[in-house]
Motif scaffolding. Structure first.
Motif, PDB file in Angstrom:
ATOM      1  N   ARG A  20       0.794  -1.142   0.123  1.00 39.45           N
ATOM      2  CA  ARG A  20       0.106   0.043  -0.061  1.00 39.45           C
ATOM      3  C   ARG A  20       0.846   1.299  -0.100  1.00 39.45           C
ATOM      4  NH1 ARG A  20      -2.386  -1.033   4.137  1.00 39.45           N
ATOM      5  NH2 ARG A  20      -1.581   0.465   5.721  1.00 39.45           N
ATOM      6  N   LEU A  21       1.828   1.255   0.746  1.00 39.50           N
ATOM      7  CA  LEU A  21       2.924   2.350   0.864  1.00 39.50           C
ATOM      8  C   LEU A  21       3.609   2.561  -0.350  1.00 39.50           C
ATOM      9  CD1 LEU A  21       3.590   4.664   2.835  1.00 39.50           C
ATOM     10  CD2 LEU A  21       5.642   2.972   3.693  1.00 39.50           C
ATOM     11  N   LEU A  22       3.759   1.401  -1.011  1.00 39.41           N
ATOM     12  CA  LEU A  22       4.630   1.492  -2.316  1.00 39.41           C
ATOM     13  C   LEU A  22       4.069   2.582  -3.278  1.00 39.41           C
ATOM     14  CD1 LEU A  22       6.931   0.266  -4.019  1.00 39.41           C
ATOM     15  CD2 LEU A  22       5.189  -1.476  -4.869  1.00 39.41           C
ATOM     16  N   ASN A  23       2.671   2.563  -3.509  1.00 42.08           N
ATOM     17  CA  ASN A  23       1.865   3.339  -4.487  1.00 42.08           C
ATOM     18  C   ASN A  23       2.336   4.940  -4.017  1.00 42.08           C
ATOM     19  OD1 ASN A  23       1.100   1.466  -6.068  1.00 42.08           O
ATOM     20  ND2 ASN A  23      -0.963   1.285  -5.415  1.00 42.08           N
ATOM     21  N   VAL A  25       5.034   6.298  -2.288  1.00 46.93           N
ATOM     22  CA  VAL A  25       6.380   6.639  -2.036  1.00 46.93           C
ATOM     23  C   VAL A  25       7.278   5.990  -3.205  1.00 46.93           C
ATOM     24  CG1 VAL A  25       6.198   6.991   0.412  1.00 46.93           C
ATOM     25  CG2 VAL A  25       7.020   4.918  -0.449  1.00 46.93           C
ATOM     26  N   GLY A  26       7.019   5.114  -3.844  1.00 42.11           N
ATOM     27  CA  GLY A  26       7.890   4.256  -4.890  1.00 42.11           C
ATOM     28  C   GLY A  26       8.872   3.413  -4.054  1.00 42.11           C
ATOM     29  N   LEU A  27       9.530   2.681  -5.094  1.00 35.13           N
ATOM     30  CA  LEU A  27      10.366   1.522  -4.503  1.00 35.13           C
ATOM     31  C   LEU A  27      11.588   2.394  -3.764  1.00 35.13           C
ATOM     32  CD1 LEU A  27      11.348  -1.266  -3.947  1.00 35.13           C
ATOM     33  CD2 LEU A  27      12.434  -1.215  -6.162  1.00 35.13           C
ATOM     34  N   ASP A  28      12.070   3.531  -4.040  1.00 36.39           N
ATOM     35  CA  ASP A  28      13.147   4.488  -3.427  1.00 36.39           C
ATOM     36  C   ASP A  28      12.822   4.794  -2.019  1.00 36.39           C
ATOM     37  OD1 ASP A  28      14.802   3.818  -5.650  1.00 36.39           O
ATOM     38  OD2 ASP A  28      14.719   5.707  -6.582  1.00 36.39           O
ATOM     39  N   GLY A  29      11.512   5.184  -2.160  1.00 34.01           N
ATOM     40  CA  GLY A  29      11.131   5.825  -0.675  1.00 34.01           C
ATOM     41  C   GLY A  29      10.545   4.579   0.250  1.00 34.01           C
ATOM     42  N   LEU A  30      10.511   3.402  -0.365  1.00 28.06           N
ATOM     43  CA  LEU A  30       9.968   2.426   0.626  1.00 28.06           C
ATOM     44  C   LEU A  30      11.137   1.868   1.744  1.00 28.06           C
ATOM     45  CD1 LEU A  30       7.295   0.671   0.908  1.00 28.06           C
ATOM     46  CD2 LEU A  30       8.361  -0.851  -0.274  1.00 28.06           C
ATOM     47  N   THR A  31      11.429   2.287   2.743  1.00 30.47           N
ATOM     48  CA  THR A  31      12.215   2.039   3.617  1.00 30.47           C
ATOM     49  C   THR A  31      11.327   1.086   4.773  1.00 30.47           C
ATOM     50  OG1 THR A  31      12.134   4.129   4.943  1.00 30.47           O
ATOM     51  CG2 THR A  31      13.612   4.063   3.301  1.00 30.47           C
ATOM     52  N   LEU A  32      12.359   0.340   5.599  1.00 22.69           N
ATOM     53  CA  LEU A  32      11.657  -0.281   6.788  1.00 22.69           C
ATOM     54  C   LEU A  32      11.290   0.603   7.890  1.00 22.69           C
ATOM     55  CD1 LEU A  32      14.109  -3.364   7.019  1.00 22.69           C
ATOM     56  CD2 LEU A  32      11.891  -3.182   6.279  1.00 22.69           C
ATOM     57  N   ARG A  33      12.114   1.984   7.840  1.00 22.09           N
ATOM     58  CA  ARG A  33      11.689   2.885   8.840  1.00 22.09           C
ATOM     59  C   ARG A  33      10.227   3.380   8.592  1.00 22.09           C
ATOM     60  NH1 ARG A  33      14.333   5.856  12.255  1.00 22.09           N
ATOM     61  NH2 ARG A  33      16.477   5.124  11.585  1.00 22.09           N
ATOM     62  N   TYR A  98       0.655  -1.419  -9.015  1.00 22.98           N
ATOM     63  CA  TYR A  98       1.754  -0.919  -7.992  1.00 22.98           C
ATOM     64  C   TYR A  98       2.784  -0.120  -8.709  1.00 22.98           C
ATOM     65  CZ  TYR A  98      -0.375  -4.813  -5.760  1.00 22.98           C
ATOM     66  OH  TYR A  98      -1.008  -5.878  -5.142  1.00 22.98           O
ATOM     67  N   ARG A  99       2.993   1.009  -7.897  1.00 27.73           N
ATOM     68  CA  ARG A  99       4.301   1.917  -8.394  1.00 27.73           C
ATOM     69  C   ARG A  99       5.520   1.090  -8.298  1.00 27.73           C
ATOM     70  NH1 ARG A  99       4.200   7.547  -8.742  1.00 27.73           N
ATOM     71  NH2 ARG A  99       2.221   7.381  -7.684  1.00 27.73           N
ATOM     72  N   ASP A 100       6.282   1.236  -9.209  1.00 29.96           N
ATOM     73  CA  ASP A 100       7.415   0.326  -9.481  1.00 29.96           C
ATOM     74  C   ASP A 100       7.150  -1.118  -9.249  1.00 29.96           C
ATOM     75  OD1 ASP A 100       8.933   2.632  -9.865  1.00 29.96           O
ATOM     76  OD2 ASP A 100       9.416   2.732  -7.482  1.00 29.96           O
ATOM     77  N   GLY A 101       6.150  -1.749  -9.519  1.00 29.57           N
ATOM     78  CA  GLY A 101       5.566  -2.954  -9.388  1.00 29.57           C
ATOM     79  C   GLY A 101       6.737  -3.789 -10.044  1.00 29.57           C
ATOM     80  N   ALA A 102       6.907  -3.521 -11.263  1.00 31.95           N
ATOM     81  CA  ALA A 102       7.894  -4.495 -12.101  1.00 31.95           C
ATOM     82  C   ALA A 102       9.317  -4.607 -11.378  1.00 31.95           C
ATOM     83  CB  ALA A 102       7.991  -4.156 -13.630  1.00 31.95           C
ATOM     84  N   VAL A 158       5.003   5.983 -17.326  1.00 31.53           N
ATOM     85  CA  VAL A 158       3.780   6.103 -16.902  1.00 31.53           C
ATOM     86  C   VAL A 158       3.744   5.328 -15.477  1.00 31.53           C
ATOM     87  CG1 VAL A 158       1.281   5.610 -17.014  1.00 31.53           C
ATOM     88  CG2 VAL A 158       2.779   6.220 -18.862  1.00 31.53           C
ATOM     89  N   PRO A 159       4.438   6.126 -14.496  1.00 32.55           N
ATOM     90  CA  PRO A 159       4.460   5.098 -13.111  1.00 32.55           C
ATOM     91  C   PRO A 159       3.283   4.541 -12.501  1.00 32.55           C
ATOM     92  CG  PRO A 159       5.707   7.244 -12.924  1.00 32.55           C
ATOM     93  CD  PRO A 159       4.642   7.582 -14.317  1.00 32.55           C
ATOM     94  N   LEU A 160       2.096   5.368 -12.632  1.00 34.63           N
ATOM     95  CA  LEU A 160       0.562   4.620 -12.274  1.00 34.63           C
ATOM     96  C   LEU A 160      -0.293   5.319 -13.288  1.00 34.63           C
ATOM     97  CD1 LEU A 160       0.366   5.065  -8.510  1.00 34.63           C
ATOM     98  CD2 LEU A 160       0.461   3.065  -9.692  1.00 34.63           C
TER      99      LEU A 160
END
Length: 216
Positions: A20-23, A25-33, A98-102, A158-160
């Motif tokens: 859900r968060l991936l959409n 912030v994208g993969l780069d912004g998806l941190t464990l924090r 999903y943003r950056d799903g691939a 086209v990210p989304l």
């Protein structure tokens, strides 16, 4: 404290939250924090379930696969062509959700054996058509890699759905490439109507499999 926060933390809840968060912030912004903050826990709590970010990405890819399978109807009587078309259309649709799903899906290792049943059935359809197991694996792998690669490039533009990355205006590109008329015109094919592009590319892959292996 809300009911949501009282729900026990487990692998599925973490993966669902991460998807859900991936959409957002994208993969780069998806941190464990960031995921821990969304779950209202401390980051170390996630390490009880995932040793690192890649382990989490593996679970996210697996959950994407589970959702794809749940939403895809396959016929045991499918021809090998129909099966490759259905599976790869479903995979593209799942990744585009999903943003950056691939990027998440690419290179990830499925957790558990949820995927084995589907893989067994797909290989059975392909080998029943006359392909050897090696050829069946090669055919399925090539189609899958085409789909993942295609969607990676598609999401770079086209990210989304409804979004378009800056710098990919087709008319502006044509003006900049005016001294190279074929290249300028190619932009209309390269960066528009991705549905048609995908279908044409997948058709080329299937035609190549047929020509290479002589399968009817």
């Amino acid at each position: 404290m809300s009911t949501e926060r009282r729900v026990p933390l487990d692998r599925k809840r973490v993966a669902d939250t991460a998807l859900r968060l991936l959409n957002e912030v994208g993969l780069d912004g998806l941190t464990l924090r960031a995921i821990a903050k969304e779950l209202d826990v401390k980051a170390p709590a996630l390490y009880w379930h995932f040793k690192d970010k890649q382990a989490l990405l593996d679970e996210m890819a697996t959950e994407m696969y589970r959702r794809m399978v749940a939403g895809t109807v396959l016929d045991p009587a499918d021809s090998w062509r129909d099966r490759l078309l259905k599976v790869n259309r479903a995979l593209r649709a799942a990744l585009l959700g999903y943003r950056d799903g691939a990027k998440v899906f690419s290179g990830s290792r499925f957790t558990g054996t949820d995927h084995a049943r589907g893989m067994e059935e797909h290989l059975r359809v392909l080998t029943a058509a006359g392909l050897t197991l090696g050829q069946a694996v090669g055919a399925a792998r090539t189609a899958t890699m085409f789909t993942i690669g295609f969607v990676t490039e598609e999401q770079g533009v086209v990210p989304l759905p409804g979004e378009r990355r800056e710098g990919y205006d087709i008319e502006e590109r044509a003006r900049r490439m005016a001294d190279f008329p074929l290249t300028a015109e190619a932009g209309k094919v390269l960066f528009d109507d991705y549905d048609q592009q995908f279908e044409e590319g997948l058709a080329l892959v299937i035609a190549g499999i047929e020509a290479r292996y002589g399968v009817l």
